[in-house]
Write a protein that holds these residues in place. Structure first.
Motif, PDB file in Angstrom:
ATOM      1  N   GLN A  29       0.827  -1.204   0.000  1.00  0.00           N
ATOM      2  CA  GLN A  29       0.000   0.000   0.000  1.00  0.00           C
ATOM      3  C   GLN A  29       0.862   1.254   0.000  1.00  0.00           C
ATOM      4  OE1 GLN A  29      -3.203   0.317  -0.413  1.00  0.00           O
ATOM      5  NE2 GLN A  29      -3.125   2.536  -0.233  1.00  0.00           N
ATOM      6  N   SER A  30       1.944   1.228   0.777  1.00  0.00           N
ATOM      7  CA  SER A  30       2.848   2.380   0.843  1.00  0.00           C
ATOM      8  C   SER A  30       3.507   2.642  -0.502  1.00  0.00           C
ATOM      9  CB  SER A  30       3.915   2.143   1.916  1.00  0.00           C
ATOM     10  OG  SER A  30       4.867   3.184   1.924  1.00  0.00           O
ATOM     11  N   GLU A  31       3.986   1.565  -1.153  1.00  0.00           N
ATOM     12  CA  GLU A  31       4.642   1.735  -2.448  1.00  0.00           C
ATOM     13  C   GLU A  31       3.646   2.177  -3.516  1.00  0.00           C
ATOM     14  OE1 GLU A  31       7.786   1.723  -2.874  1.00  0.00           O
ATOM     15  OE2 GLU A  31       8.152   1.130  -0.811  1.00  0.00           O
ATOM     16  N   ARG A  32       2.426   1.657  -3.448  1.00  0.00           N
ATOM     17  CA  ARG A  32       1.406   2.060  -4.418  1.00  0.00           C
ATOM     18  C   ARG A  32       1.115   3.554  -4.303  1.00  0.00           C
ATOM     19  NH1 ARG A  32      -2.444  -1.178  -3.007  1.00  0.00           N
ATOM     20  NH2 ARG A  32      -2.168  -2.752  -4.627  1.00  0.00           N
ATOM     21  N   GLN A  33       1.008   4.043  -3.055  1.00  0.00           N
ATOM     22  CA  GLN A  33       0.732   5.461  -2.863  1.00  0.00           C
ATOM     23  C   GLN A  33       1.902   6.316  -3.330  1.00  0.00           C
ATOM     24  OE1 GLN A  33      -2.293   6.742  -1.831  1.00  0.00           O
ATOM     25  NE2 GLN A  33      -1.317   8.598  -2.611  1.00  0.00           N
ATOM     26  N   ALA A  34       3.133   5.823  -3.098  1.00  0.00           N
ATOM     27  CA  ALA A  34       4.320   6.576  -3.530  1.00  0.00           C
ATOM     28  C   ALA A  34       4.340   6.736  -5.042  1.00  0.00           C
ATOM     29  CB  ALA A  34       5.586   5.868  -3.052  1.00  0.00           C
ATOM     30  N   ILE A  35       3.906   5.696  -5.763  1.00  0.00           N
ATOM     31  CA  ILE A  35       3.862   5.785  -7.226  1.00  0.00           C
ATOM     32  C   ILE A  35       2.757   6.734  -7.671  1.00  0.00           C
ATOM     33  CG2 ILE A  35       3.407   4.481  -9.341  1.00  0.00           C
ATOM     34  CD1 ILE A  35       4.712   2.070  -8.021  1.00  0.00           C
ATOM     35  N   LEU A  36       1.592   6.630  -7.036  1.00  0.00           N
ATOM     36  CA  LEU A  36       0.475   7.499  -7.409  1.00  0.00           C
ATOM     37  C   LEU A  36       0.792   8.964  -7.166  1.00  0.00           C
ATOM     38  CD1 LEU A  36      -2.568   5.448  -6.048  1.00  0.00           C
ATOM     39  CD2 LEU A  36      -1.904   5.775  -8.435  1.00  0.00           C
ATOM     40  N   ASP A  37       1.611   9.240  -6.146  1.00  0.00           N
ATOM     41  CA  ASP A  37       1.969  10.625  -5.836  1.00  0.00           C
ATOM     42  C   ASP A  37       2.820  11.257  -6.928  1.00  0.00           C
ATOM     43  OD1 ASP A  37       0.582  10.581  -3.503  1.00  0.00           O
ATOM     44  OD2 ASP A  37       2.315  10.214  -2.212  1.00  0.00           O
TER      45      ASP A  37
ATOM     46  N   LEU B 161       2.634  23.106  -4.193  1.00  0.00           N
ATOM     47  CA  LEU B 161       3.310  22.326  -5.231  1.00  0.00           C
ATOM     48  C   LEU B 161       4.823  22.397  -5.048  1.00  0.00           C
ATOM     49  CD1 LEU B 161       3.400  20.777  -7.956  1.00  0.00           C
ATOM     50  CD2 LEU B 161       3.386  23.004  -9.089  1.00  0.00           C
ATOM     51  N   CYS B 162       5.325  23.576  -4.705  1.00  0.00           N
ATOM     52  CA  CYS B 162       6.770  23.738  -4.503  1.00  0.00           C
ATOM     53  C   CYS B 162       7.255  22.904  -3.320  1.00  0.00           C
ATOM     54  CB  CYS B 162       7.108  25.214  -4.295  1.00  0.00           C
ATOM     55  SG  CYS B 162       6.789  26.236  -5.748  1.00  0.00           S
ATOM     56  N   GLN B 163       6.441  22.793  -2.269  1.00  0.00           N
ATOM     57  CA  GLN B 163       6.822  21.954  -1.137  1.00  0.00           C
ATOM     58  C   GLN B 163       6.866  20.487  -1.554  1.00  0.00           C
ATOM     59  OE1 GLN B 163       8.178  22.355   1.650  1.00  0.00           O
ATOM     60  NE2 GLN B 163       7.954  20.269   2.445  1.00  0.00           N
ATOM     61  N   TYR B 164       5.965  20.085  -2.460  1.00  0.00           N
ATOM     62  CA  TYR B 164       6.026  18.719  -2.991  1.00  0.00           C
ATOM     63  C   TYR B 164       7.373  18.483  -3.683  1.00  0.00           C
ATOM     64  CZ  TYR B 164       5.511  14.980  -6.392  1.00  0.00           C
ATOM     65  OH  TYR B 164       5.738  13.862  -7.153  1.00  0.00           O
ATOM     66  N   PHE B 165       7.786  19.437  -4.517  1.00  0.00           N
ATOM     67  CA  PHE B 165       9.084  19.306  -5.179  1.00  0.00           C
ATOM     68  C   PHE B 165      10.215  19.271  -4.148  1.00  0.00           C
ATOM     69  CE2 PHE B 165       7.083  21.050  -9.172  1.00  0.00           C
ATOM     70  CZ  PHE B 165       7.358  19.941  -9.946  1.00  0.00           C
ATOM     71  N   ALA B 166      10.077  20.046  -3.068  1.00  0.00           N
ATOM     72  CA  ALA B 166      11.102  20.045  -2.021  1.00  0.00           C
ATOM     73  C   ALA B 166      11.219  18.664  -1.382  1.00  0.00           C
ATOM     74  CB  ALA B 166      10.772  21.097  -0.964  1.00  0.00           C
TER      75      ALA B 166
ATOM     76  N   PRO C 176      23.089  17.345  -0.237  1.00  0.00           N
ATOM     77  CA  PRO C 176      23.920  17.790   0.896  1.00  0.00           C
ATOM     78  C   PRO C 176      23.151  18.681   1.868  1.00  0.00           C
ATOM     79  CG  PRO C 176      25.110  18.019  -1.164  1.00  0.00           C
ATOM     80  CD  PRO C 176      23.710  17.665  -1.531  1.00  0.00           C
ATOM     81  N   LYS C 177      22.243  19.517   1.341  1.00  0.00           N
ATOM     82  CA  LYS C 177      21.410  20.363   2.193  1.00  0.00           C
ATOM     83  C   LYS C 177      19.955  20.192   1.785  1.00  0.00           C
ATOM     84  CE  LYS C 177      24.811  23.955   3.303  1.00  0.00           C
ATOM     85  NZ  LYS C 177      25.126  25.408   3.246  1.00  0.00           N
ATOM     86  N   ARG C 178      19.090  20.010   2.775  1.00  0.00           N
ATOM     87  CA  ARG C 178      17.667  19.856   2.513  1.00  0.00           C
ATOM     88  C   ARG C 178      17.007  21.224   2.373  1.00  0.00           C
ATOM     89  NH1 ARG C 178      15.740  14.786   3.977  1.00  0.00           N
ATOM     90  NH2 ARG C 178      13.720  15.605   4.619  1.00  0.00           N
ATOM     91  N   VAL C 179      15.882  21.262   1.677  1.00  0.00           N
ATOM     92  CA  VAL C 179      15.155  22.516   1.490  1.00  0.00           C
ATOM     93  C   VAL C 179      13.704  22.313   1.920  1.00  0.00           C
ATOM     94  CG1 VAL C 179      16.641  23.138  -0.456  1.00  0.00           C
ATOM     95  CG2 VAL C 179      14.445  22.037  -0.895  1.00  0.00           C
ATOM     96  N   GLU C 180      13.031  23.414   2.199  1.00  0.00           N
ATOM     97  CA  GLU C 180      11.605  23.352   2.513  1.00  0.00           C
ATOM     98  C   GLU C 180      10.959  24.692   2.205  1.00  0.00           C
ATOM     99  OE1 GLU C 180      10.092  23.420   6.514  1.00  0.00           O
ATOM    100  OE2 GLU C 180      12.036  24.042   7.320  1.00  0.00           O
ATOM    101  N   PHE C 181       9.653  24.653   1.980  1.00  0.00           N
ATOM    102  CA  PHE C 181       8.860  25.861   1.835  1.00  0.00           C
ATOM    103  C   PHE C 181       7.940  25.966   3.047  1.00  0.00           C
ATOM    104  CE2 PHE C 181      10.323  25.180  -2.389  1.00  0.00           C
ATOM    105  CZ  PHE C 181      10.417  26.440  -2.957  1.00  0.00           C
TER     106      PHE C 181
END
Length: 533
Positions: free
Chosen positions: A160-168, A277-282, A291-296
């Motif tokens: 179920q987790s992998e299926r949702q990851a693909i659908l996302d 949408l930008c947070q999704y890309f983050a 090396p450095k994580r980003v967030e909105f």
């Protein structure tokens, strides 16, 4: 051993990539997906003559109205036809005959026009990486996931987790639902404004957006807001605000209101959906272990219920620190020219198959706000969406840096000469969290493991680029599932990766070597873990 190859990519996708992305007319498309059986190219886009326009303002007569057609045949065969154009088509410097299907192969250089033309593209087949967001790839991954599940790779919860990851990672066209974006606050249901009485504060509706569900919610909160703005931009004024529904220390906000009193409420909703949408890309960017994580920051809206006209404000958490604008929506790059913000913008483009590009990156550190998105179809995302022109302007000034290389997206022909910014440490993997060798410790200092099925020679330690501490940690986690045998059941692989703080994708499952009885050796796991053949 047999190689699980369920996720191997077929020869089903190609695109044209502009060779000179720095000195060419910015109106020329940088990439042209070949995603139809017959792609017609001409001077301007026209429903009867050309699917894509490739006119250059520098050499306007270079391309004919119906210049060329690229066709896809069976078994991954591609060909190009010169439609009796005035200036012709060249492949690798040689002009091809008119009205004859000339085969194309990966890496061919196609020139539309004469040697003076700036319309020079490379023909690239299947160079998109996994997770690019194309719906056909998502559909194929879903089918392959079902096959893997049937073979026993996943239990019910993992499936179920992998299926949702693909659908996302659905097609870009499904990421935004502009027809459902509210036009005004009355379009959103929720709590009744009479539920809280004003006591030396003021009542407000708070609107939040759930990107995955494409759904807005409304609640009632109590706020306090300063009367005078502490800052003003070209379009909005900024006020300090307190959200009393949140704990102290987490309730300091900035409220932004349009200086133009006639600005439609709809623009506020568009901005919040764009930031989501930008947070999704983050999140997708962070999953590549940069090396450095980003967030909105989590942005929302409030509607002040006790003020004349019920004014609407965009709100976001107040960020302390030095606020820097790293790039804008028209090719500007800040003097600091940091690697991470630029690489993130580039990543958003490749991850969406060239459909979106996130720019106007600004904020404190790598916590961003107020972004802009360019979309290939130039639909949605407000007035700042400059479409392909905006995308081209970004790549005209972008220099691929060490973070781009780390992510495997260093496709721009222009590279950073003096790269003094963030760099991944040696051995740092884009897919394996914490896989770098300890700073300051040379590979020669790594001690080999001895004895039993977990024996690793000194030479292998150098190949794996693992420290002794990292190897011991992997052995300890491996033993939890193999009972000391040195062989792991394939349906325990997902759980082991989870213990090692790595979320495995179906693409990675397809590269695991499994022996005849369906088990994975410790050495085989290490080679897969480190990305070795």
């Amino acid at each position: 051993f047999r190689q699980v190859s369920l996720f191997a990519m077929d020869d089903d996708y190609a695109e044209l990539c502009l060779v000179d992305q720095t000195n060419t007319d910015p109106g020329i498309p940088r990439t042209i997906p070949c995603n139809v059986p017959a792609l017609r190219l001409g001077r301007v886009e026209h429903k009867e003559y050309a699917d894509v326009g490739i006119k250059s303002s520098k050499f306007e007569p270079m391309v004919s109205r119906k210049h060329a057609t690229i066709k896809k045949g069976g078994r991954g065969v591609w060909a190009i036809i010169d439609n009796k154009s005035t200036n012709g088509v060249m492949i690798n410097g040689s002009r091809i005959p008119a009205e004859v299907a000339t085969p194309l192969k990966d890496g061919d250089v196609i020139t539309f026009g004469t040697e003076q033309s700036d319309l020079v593209y490379t023909f690239e087949v299947n160079r998109r990486r996994a997770g690019s967001g194309r719906q056909d790839k998502v559909d194929a991954d879903m089918q392959k996931l079902k096959l893997l599940a049937a073979e026993g790779w996943f239990n019910k919860e993992e499936l179920q987790s992998e299926r949702q990851a693909i659908l996302d990672k659905g097609a870009p066209a499904k990421w935004m639902a502009w027809d459902k974006t509210p036009r005004k606050t009355t379009d959103i249901g929720g709590m009744n404004g009479q539920m809280i009485r004003n006591q030396r504060m003021e009542r407000a509706f708070k609107y939040l957006y759930n990107f995955k569900k494409k759904q807005w919610t409304r609640s009632v909160i109590m706020i306090s807001m300063e009367d005078k703005p502490f800052d003003k931009g070209a379009m909005r004024a900024c006020y300090r605000m307190t959200d009393w529904s949140l704990p102290e220390g987490e309730n300091d906000y900035v409220a932004k209101n349009a200086k133009d009193s006639d600005e439609p409420q709809h623009t506020y909703f568009v901005d919040i959906e764009m930031q989501a949408l930008c947070q999704y890309f983050a999140e997708e960017f962070n999953a590549k272990n940069p090396p450095k994580r980003v967030e909105f920051v989590d942005a929302g809206l409030i509607e002040c219920l006790e003020r004349p006209g019920n004014p609407v404000f965009a709100i976001e958490p107040f960020m302390k620190g030095k606020y820097i604008k790293h790039n804008n929506n028209w090719g500007f790059v800040s003097p600091e020219d940091r690697n991470t913000p630029q690489a993130f913008s580039h990543f958003s483009y490749t991850h969406s198959s060239g459909f979106y590009l996130v720019c106007d990156i600004q904020g404190v550190g790598d916590r961003y706000t107020d972004p802009q998105v360019h979309s290939k179809d130039q639909k949605g995302f407000g007035k700042g969406n400059m479409g392909l022109q905006g995308i081209n302007r970004f790549f005209a000034t972008h220099e691929c840096n060490s973070v781009c290389i780390h992510l495997g997206i260093d496709t721009n022909r222009k590279k950073k000469v003096m790269d003094k910014g963030t760099k991944p440490p040696p051995g740092f993997s884009a897919n394996r969290p914490g896989s770098a060798s300890p700073p300051g410790r040379p590979p020669s200092a790594l001690r080999p493991s001895t004895g039993g099925p977990y024996s690793v020679s000194e030479e292998e330690m150098l190949d794996f680029l693992l420290s002794r501490q990292q190897l011991d940690n992997i052995i300890q986690k491996f033993k939890k599932y193999d009972g000391g045998s040195g062989f792991l059941a394939k349906n325990d692989l997902v759980a082991l990766c989870r213990d090692l703080e790595h979320k495995m994708t179906p693409e990675e499952v397809g590269r695991v070597q499994v022996n005849a009885d369906g088990r994975i050796s410790f050495k085989g796991f290490l080679r897969w873990w480190r990305g070795l053949p």
